[in-house]
Motif scaffolding. Structure first.
Motif, mmCIF file in Angstrom:
data_model
loop_
_atom_site.group_PDB
_atom_site.id
_atom_site.type_symbol
_atom_site.label_atom_id
_atom_site.label_comp_id
_atom_site.label_asym_id
_atom_site.label_seq_id
_atom_site.Cartn_x
_atom_site.Cartn_y
_atom_site.Cartn_z
ATOM 1 N N LYS A 25 6.452 15.349 -5.373
ATOM 2 C CA LYS A 25 5.689 14.137 -5.066
ATOM 3 C C LYS A 25 4.911 14.302 -3.770
ATOM 4 O O LYS A 25 3.740 13.915 -3.695
ATOM 5 C CB LYS A 25 6.607 12.916 -4.996
ATOM 6 N N VAL A 26 5.547 14.879 -2.753
ATOM 7 C CA VAL A 26 4.869 15.102 -1.472
ATOM 8 C C VAL A 26 3.696 16.064 -1.663
ATOM 9 O O VAL A 26 2.588 15.829 -1.168
ATOM 10 C CB VAL A 26 5.853 15.625 -0.403
ATOM 11 N N ARG A 27 3.922 17.150 -2.392
ATOM 12 C CA ARG A 27 2.867 18.129 -2.660
ATOM 13 C C ARG A 27 1.686 17.467 -3.380
ATOM 14 O O ARG A 27 0.528 17.674 -3.020
ATOM 15 C CB ARG A 27 3.433 19.275 -3.500
ATOM 16 N N ASN A 28 1.980 16.637 -4.371
ATOM 17 C CA ASN A 28 0.925 15.950 -5.115
ATOM 18 C C ASN A 28 0.150 14.974 -4.235
ATOM 19 O O ASN A 28 -1.078 14.856 -4.351
ATOM 20 C CB ASN A 28 1.500 15.227 -6.327
ATOM 21 N N LEU A 29 0.856 14.251 -3.367
ATOM 22 C CA LEU A 29 0.170 13.325 -2.454
ATOM 23 C C LEU A 29 -0.753 14.081 -1.496
ATOM 24 O O LEU A 29 -1.873 13.647 -1.230
ATOM 25 C CB LEU A 29 1.185 12.484 -1.675
ATOM 26 N N ILE A 30 -0.288 15.214 -0.989
ATOM 27 C CA ILE A 30 -1.124 16.018 -0.086
ATOM 28 C C ILE A 30 -2.348 16.534 -0.825
ATOM 29 O O ILE A 30 -3.472 16.450 -0.323
ATOM 30 C CB ILE A 30 -0.301 17.168 0.538
ATOM 31 N N LEU A 31 -2.159 17.063 -2.028
ATOM 32 C CA LEU A 31 -3.295 17.558 -2.818
ATOM 33 C C LEU A 31 -4.279 16.440 -3.131
ATOM 34 O O LEU A 31 -5.498 16.635 -3.088
ATOM 35 C CB LEU A 31 -2.805 18.208 -4.116
ATOM 36 N N GLN A 32 -3.759 15.257 -3.448
ATOM 37 C CA GLN A 32 -4.626 14.119 -3.733
ATOM 38 C C GLN A 32 -5.475 13.772 -2.518
ATOM 39 O O GLN A 32 -6.672 13.513 -2.636
ATOM 40 C CB GLN A 32 -3.778 12.924 -4.157
ATOM 41 N N ARG A 33 -4.869 13.771 -1.320
ATOM 42 C CA ARG A 33 -5.616 13.483 -0.081
ATOM 43 C C ARG A 33 -6.689 14.542 0.158
ATOM 44 O O ARG A 33 -7.810 14.223 0.536
ATOM 45 C CB ARG A 33 -4.680 13.443 1.127
ATOM 46 N N GLY B 202 0.765 -1.235 0.000
ATOM 47 C CA GLY B 202 0.000 0.000 0.000
ATOM 48 C C GLY B 202 0.798 1.287 0.000
ATOM 49 O O GLY B 202 0.259 2.342 0.311
ATOM 50 N N VAL B 203 2.062 1.237 -0.356
ATOM 51 C CA VAL B 203 2.875 2.445 -0.420
ATOM 52 C C VAL B 203 2.355 3.326 -1.554
ATOM 53 O O VAL B 203 2.070 2.841 -2.651
ATOM 54 C CB VAL B 203 4.365 2.080 -0.643
ATOM 55 N N ASP B 204 2.200 4.624 -1.286
ATOM 56 C CA ASP B 204 1.687 5.540 -2.294
ATOM 57 C C ASP B 204 2.712 5.889 -3.372
ATOM 58 O O ASP B 204 2.362 6.116 -4.527
ATOM 59 C CB ASP B 204 1.204 6.836 -1.642
ATOM 60 N N ASP B 205 3.960 5.968 -2.991
ATOM 61 C CA ASP B 205 4.999 6.302 -3.954
ATOM 62 C C ASP B 205 6.334 5.760 -3.442
ATOM 63 O O ASP B 205 6.467 5.437 -2.262
ATOM 64 C CB ASP B 205 5.088 7.819 -4.152
ATOM 65 N N TYR B 206 7.288 5.694 -4.338
ATOM 66 C CA TYR B 206 8.573 5.107 -3.989
ATOM 67 C C TYR B 206 9.648 5.828 -4.782
ATOM 68 O O TYR B 206 9.476 6.092 -5.971
ATOM 69 C CB TYR B 206 8.545 3.615 -4.347
ATOM 70 N N MET B 207 10.758 6.146 -4.114
ATOM 71 C CA MET B 207 11.873 6.806 -4.804
ATOM 72 C C MET B 207 13.160 6.077 -4.462
ATOM 73 O O MET B 207 13.376 5.677 -3.323
ATOM 74 C CB MET B 207 11.996 8.271 -4.372
ATOM 75 N N MET B 208 14.010 5.933 -5.457
ATOM 76 C CA MET B 208 15.313 5.298 -5.264
ATOM 77 C C MET B 208 16.331 6.394 -4.934
ATOM 78 O O MET B 208 16.206 7.525 -5.393
ATOM 79 C CB MET B 208 15.732 4.574 -6.543
ATOM 80 N N LYS B 209 17.345 6.019 -4.152
ATOM 81 C CA LYS B 209 18.439 6.948 -3.863
ATOM 82 C C LYS B 209 19.435 6.867 -4.992
ATOM 83 O O LYS B 209 19.606 5.799 -5.581
ATOM 84 C CB LYS B 209 19.112 6.571 -2.549
ATOM 85 N N PRO B 210 20.131 7.867 -5.301
ATOM 86 C CA PRO B 210 19.960 9.248 -4.853
ATOM 87 C C PRO B 210 18.756 9.872 -5.561
ATOM 88 O O PRO B 210 18.418 9.497 -6.686
ATOM 89 C CB PRO B 210 21.253 9.931 -5.283
ATOM 90 N N PHE B 211 18.096 10.780 -4.881
ATOM 91 C CA PHE B 211 16.929 11.408 -5.486
ATOM 92 C C PHE B 211 17.090 12.923 -5.491
ATOM 93 O O PHE B 211 17.857 13.488 -4.732
ATOM 94 C CB PHE B 211 15.637 11.015 -4.761
ATOM 95 N N ASN B 212 16.356 13.537 -6.364
ATOM 96 C CA ASN B 212 16.356 14.989 -6.510
ATOM 97 C C ASN B 212 15.385 15.572 -5.481
ATOM 98 O O ASN B 212 14.209 15.199 -5.464
ATOM 99 C CB ASN B 212 15.918 15.339 -7.941
ATOM 100 N N VAL C 181 12.094 16.811 -6.916
ATOM 101 C CA VAL C 181 11.164 15.737 -7.273
ATOM 102 C C VAL C 181 10.450 15.251 -6.015
ATOM 103 O O VAL C 181 9.237 15.033 -6.011
ATOM 104 C CB VAL C 181 11.886 14.574 -7.993
ATOM 105 N N LEU C 182 11.205 15.106 -4.925
ATOM 106 C CA LEU C 182 10.607 14.690 -3.653
ATOM 107 C C LEU C 182 9.536 15.683 -3.208
ATOM 108 O O LEU C 182 8.434 15.289 -2.839
ATOM 109 C CB LEU C 182 11.686 14.552 -2.575
ATOM 110 N N LYS C 183 9.863 16.981 -3.257
ATOM 111 C CA LYS C 183 8.892 18.013 -2.866
ATOM 112 C C LYS C 183 7.637 17.940 -3.741
ATOM 113 O O LYS C 183 6.522 18.045 -3.249
ATOM 114 C CB LYS C 183 9.512 19.405 -2.962
#
Length: 168
Positions: free
Chosen positions: A25-33, A8-18, A21-23
């Motif tokens: 993805k987090v913003r999109n997840l919050i907006l989706q909720r 049930g993970v909403d998203d997944y990022m591999m290291k190293p990450f930008n 991109v993280l911001k």
């Protein structure tokens, strides 16, 4: 990645990450909720506004919940309205009310009262015609701090942030 998706993970990022991109993805997840919460609120309000279902026996649980919602809405502005008063208006004892609600819903009686109040508050906020203080009084709260606390618990966002979000 496959195992994360299965649990049930909403998203997944591999290291190293930008970080950007993280911001994003987090913003999109919050907006989706927040969108889901708004959709849920609108759906709940639409169900409450629909006419009562026919009394054919198959809808008995829905009829009972609709009756509870109707009584709560009729007493929405009464800040002293509680489970005891709800039981009295439904002509049943508190233990019977608790038992019947537990059979039909995951919410406790007091949580049902609070949920109806918060759904109405969300509806009034979306109308954008009243101040938060006015809305608090309309849904049975004497102070905005308690309204904000309960609203944030139910919707995950404060009433003022709920106002600022674009309509979905």
């Amino acid at each position: 990645v496959l195992q994360a998706s299965k649990i049930g993970v909403d998203d997944y990022m591999m290291k190293p990450f930008n970080p950007e991109v993280l911001k994003a993805k987090v913003r999109n997840l919050i907006l989706q909720r927040e969108r889901l919460k708004r959709i849920y609120t609108k759906t709940l309000m639409l169900r409450q506004q629909e006419s009562e279902p026919e009394m054919d026996g198959n809808n008995a649980p829905d009829d009972f919940i609709q009756q509870i919602i109707h009584v709560i809405e009729a007493n929405l502005a009464n800040e002293n309205f509680n489970v005891k008063m709800l039981a009295e208006q439904l002509n049943m004892s508190q233990p019977t009310l608790y038992r019947k609600i537990k059979q039909r819903s995951e919410l406790a009686a007091i949580d049902m009262i609070r949920s109806v109040r918060m759904s109405k508050a969300a509806s009034l906020i979306m109308e954008n015609r009243y101040s938060i203080q006015e809305i608090a009084e309309m849904v049975g709260y004497s102070d905005t701090r308690t309204l904000r606390k309960h609203f944030t618990e139910q919707f995950g966002v404060s009433p003022s942030k709920y106002i600022d979000k674009p309509e979905i």
